[in-house]
Design a protein around this motif. Sequence first.
Motif, PDB file in Angstrom:
ATOM      1  N   THR A 145       0.855  -1.185   0.000  1.00 17.06           N
ATOM      2  CA  THR A 145       0.000   0.000   0.000  1.00 17.06           C
ATOM      3  C   THR A 145       0.895   1.241   0.000  1.00 17.06           C
ATOM      4  N   PRO A 146       0.346   2.401  -0.345  1.00 18.95           N
ATOM      5  CA  PRO A 146       1.162   3.625  -0.297  1.00 18.95           C
ATOM      6  C   PRO A 146       1.731   3.920   1.089  1.00 18.95           C
ATOM      7  N   LEU A 147       0.918   3.751   2.139  1.00 19.20           N
ATOM      8  CA  LEU A 147       1.433   3.958   3.496  1.00 19.20           C
ATOM      9  C   LEU A 147       2.459   2.896   3.854  1.00 19.20           C
ATOM     10  N   GLY A 148       2.206   1.670   3.415  1.00 21.56           N
ATOM     11  CA  GLY A 148       3.173   0.591   3.639  1.00 21.56           C
ATOM     12  C   GLY A 148       4.500   0.897   2.977  1.00 21.56           C
ATOM     13  N   ALA A 149       4.456   1.469   1.792  1.00 25.54           N
ATOM     14  CA  ALA A 149       5.688   1.830   1.088  1.00 25.54           C
ATOM     15  C   ALA A 149       6.488   2.850   1.893  1.00 25.54           C
ATOM     16  N   LEU A 150       5.805   3.872   2.417  1.00 27.01           N
ATOM     17  CA  LEU A 150       6.506   4.868   3.222  1.00 27.01           C
ATOM     18  C   LEU A 150       7.145   4.227   4.451  1.00 27.01           C
ATOM     19  N   MET A 151       6.433   3.284   5.067  1.00 26.14           N
ATOM     20  CA  MET A 151       6.981   2.595   6.235  1.00 26.14           C
ATOM     21  C   MET A 151       8.208   1.774   5.851  1.00 26.14           C
ATOM     22  N   ILE A 152       8.140   1.116   4.718  1.00 27.50           N
ATOM     23  CA  ILE A 152       9.276   0.308   4.265  1.00 27.50           C
ATOM     24  C   ILE A 152      10.510   1.172   4.064  1.00 27.50           C
ATOM     25  N   TYR A 153      10.354   2.290   3.372  1.00 28.22           N
ATOM     26  CA  TYR A 153      11.500   3.177   3.148  1.00 28.22           C
ATOM     27  C   TYR A 153      12.022   3.737   4.470  1.00 28.22           C
ATOM     28  N   ASN A 154      11.129   4.063   5.385  1.00 24.08           N
ATOM     29  CA  ASN A 154      11.518   4.521   6.718  1.00 24.08           C
ATOM     30  C   ASN A 154      12.350   3.457   7.433  1.00 24.08           C
ATOM     31  N   LEU A 155      11.857   2.225   7.428  1.00 20.70           N
ATOM     32  CA  LEU A 155      12.567   1.152   8.126  1.00 20.70           C
ATOM     33  C   LEU A 155      13.923   0.867   7.485  1.00 20.70           C
ATOM     34  N   TRP A 156      13.962   0.789   6.167  1.00 13.47           N
ATOM     35  CA  TRP A 156      15.241   0.513   5.502  1.00 13.47           C
ATOM     36  C   TRP A 156      16.265   1.600   5.810  1.00 13.47           C
ATOM     37  N   ALA A 157      15.867   2.863   5.691  1.00 16.78           N
ATOM     38  CA  ALA A 157      16.801   3.964   5.960  1.00 16.78           C
ATOM     39  C   ALA A 157      17.274   3.926   7.419  1.00 16.78           C
ATOM     40  N   SER A 158      16.354   3.682   8.317  1.00 13.58           N
ATOM     41  CA  SER A 158      16.706   3.639   9.737  1.00 13.58           C
ATOM     42  C   SER A 158      17.641   2.476  10.047  1.00 13.58           C
ATOM     43  N   ILE A 159      17.381   1.320   9.452  1.00 12.78           N
ATOM     44  CA  ILE A 159      18.251   0.161   9.676  1.00 12.78           C
ATOM     45  C   ILE A 159      19.641   0.408   9.100  1.00 12.78           C
ATOM     46  N   LEU A 160      19.709   1.049   7.943  1.00 13.00           N
ATOM     47  CA  LEU A 160      21.013   1.384   7.377  1.00 13.00           C
ATOM     48  C   LEU A 160      21.776   2.329   8.314  1.00 13.00           C
ATOM     49  N   LEU A 161      21.083   3.280   8.934  1.00 13.38           N
ATOM     50  CA  LEU A 161      21.735   4.195   9.873  1.00 13.38           C
ATOM     51  C   LEU A 161      22.145   3.484  11.162  1.00 13.38           C
ATOM     52  N   ILE A 162      21.371   2.514  11.600  1.00 11.60           N
ATOM     53  CA  ILE A 162      21.775   1.699  12.748  1.00 11.60           C
ATOM     54  C   ILE A 162      23.060   0.945  12.399  1.00 11.60           C
ATOM     55  N   GLY A 163      23.072   0.366  11.201  1.00 14.07           N
ATOM     56  CA  GLY A 163      24.259  -0.376  10.765  1.00 14.07           C
ATOM     57  C   GLY A 163      25.479   0.518  10.658  1.00 14.07           C
ATOM     58  N   LEU A 164      25.313   1.712  10.099  1.00 13.11           N
ATOM     59  CA  LEU A 164      26.430   2.646   9.966  1.00 13.11           C
ATOM     60  C   LEU A 164      26.964   3.048  11.340  1.00 13.11           C
ATOM     61  N   SER A 165      26.063   3.433  12.230  1.00  8.44           N
ATOM     62  CA  SER A 165      26.506   3.849  13.564  1.00  8.44           C
ATOM     63  C   SER A 165      27.083   2.671  14.342  1.00  8.44           C
ATOM     64  N   GLY A 166      26.519   1.484  14.149  1.00  7.64           N
ATOM     65  CA  GLY A 166      27.079   0.295  14.797  1.00  7.64           C
ATOM     66  C   GLY A 166      28.491   0.012  14.315  1.00  7.64           C
ATOM     67  N   TYR A 167      28.689   0.124  13.022  1.00  8.56           N
ATOM     68  CA  TYR A 167      30.039  -0.054  12.466  1.00  8.56           C
ATOM     69  C   TYR A 167      30.984   1.013  13.016  1.00  8.56           C
ATOM     70  N   MET A 168      30.520   2.257  13.043  1.00  8.42           N
ATOM     71  CA  MET A 168      31.360   3.343  13.546  1.00  8.42           C
ATOM     72  C   MET A 168      31.816   3.074  14.978  1.00  8.42           C
ATOM     73  N   MET A 169      30.939   2.481  15.782  1.00  6.17           N
ATOM     74  CA  MET A 169      31.278   2.194  17.178  1.00  6.17           C
ATOM     75  C   MET A 169      32.365   1.140  17.294  1.00  6.17           C
ATOM     76  N   THR A 170      32.612   0.368  16.240  1.00  2.00           N
ATOM     77  CA  THR A 170      33.656  -0.661  16.292  1.00  2.00           C
ATOM     78  C   THR A 170      34.999  -0.150  15.785  1.00  2.00           C
ATOM     79  N   THR A 171      35.058   1.076  15.279  1.00  2.00           N
ATOM     80  CA  THR A 171      36.310   1.619  14.746  1.00  2.00           C
ATOM     81  C   THR A 171      37.038   2.426  15.824  1.00  2.00           C
TER      82      THR A 171
END
Length: 176
Positions: A92-118
């Motif tokens: 659905t259109p709202l579902g699509a917005l949620m998907i993009y929100n979740l993907w972007a947020s997970i990518l930022l979690i991954g980036l910050s998680g990686y940064m914490m290991t450097t």
Amino acid sequence: MENRKVWDPVVRLTHWGVALGIVLNGAVIDDESKFHTRVGYTVLALVVLRLVWGLVGSRHARFADFPPNPSASMDQLSDMVSGRKRIHLGHTPLGALMIYNLWASILLIGLSGYMMTTTAFWGIEWVEEMHELFANWVYFSALLHVVAVILESRRTGVNLPRSMVTGVKSVPSEKV
């Protein structure tokens, strides 16, 4: 009711794999453990796989099938308020917005998680705060997603969770 094959195995695997990883890292695994890091990178890999699949995958897996569309999202909200039942075969259109929100947020979690290991960012407070902020945002978003899926399933008569397990949506014939 008409059964329509909608979700391919890659969509379903990445969906449930990401969900499991988020639950494990958020509620089960100790944040300081190596397993937390491994699960986090696995979730990140699943999101990257899903993003690639959004370019080359099956019809309803492709980004072209569910572009971020604020106007269509407002139409869906209007449908919900007015009681109009519009069935969407894919997201659905709202579902699509949620998907993009979740993907972007997970990518930022991954980036910050990686940064914490450097060595450059280890122990830097804002990096840890960013990691925690986006993790909490994902937990909130996922909860909102689950509630919305349940409500939309009841409202439209389409069992959305079952379709994400089986890959098949049962939809009213006249609505497709």
